[in-house]
Design a protein around this motif. Structure first.
Motif: not given
Length: 137
Positions: A90-96, A108-111, A125-132
């Motif tokens: 939240v409050d961070e720029p979009t990261d798709i 798992p988050v894949v780029e 950012g991907y790691l933080a999203y996955g580690l919720r």
């Protein structure tokens, strides 16, 4: 096509004797990230219309597990997939992220690109999203 025919043909796609072979060239599908994400997400759906079950998910997770150091291996089933997911806090720029596979315990988050293509992709950012809370990534 029958399952037997498709199942018999798939290994050939993955090991052509010709250098530079790419099944996406044959399909005339293109190389845009979103197109690759769409096809990948479809292939990763165990109940997808391709009727190959969890074969592709197992292949992907087996590869992740072979590269992983430490910890328990990731389960090779039980995920649901989404593509083009905003993983920013939240409050961070979009990261798709191109693909996000989720289960109750693992994300798992894949780029699709090995390095950023200039759109602020962030491994951290991907790691933080996955580690919720209560999950591993």
């Amino acid at each position: 096509m029958t399952n037997v025919l498709v199942t018999g043909m798939l290994p050939v796609f993955g090991r052509s004797l010709e250098p530079g072979f790419n099944v996406f060239d044959v399909m005339h599908h293109g190389f845009h990230e979103k197109q690759i994400s769409n096809v990948s997400r479809w292939l990763l759906e165990a109940d997808g219309s391709h009727r190959l079950g969890g074969t592709f998910m197992k292949i992907l997770i087996d590869e992740v597990n072979s590269q992983k150091t430490g910890g328990e291996p990731l389960p090779d089933s039980g995920y649901w997939g989404r593509h083009e997911v905003n993983t920013a806090a939240v409050d961070e720029p979009t990261d798709i992220a191109d693909l996000v596979l989720e289960s109750d315990a693992t994300v798992p988050v894949v780029e699709n690109y090995f390095t950023s293509d200039g759109h602020a992709h962030s491994y951290d950012g991907y790691l933080a999203y996955g580690l919720r809370p209560t999950r591993r990534a």
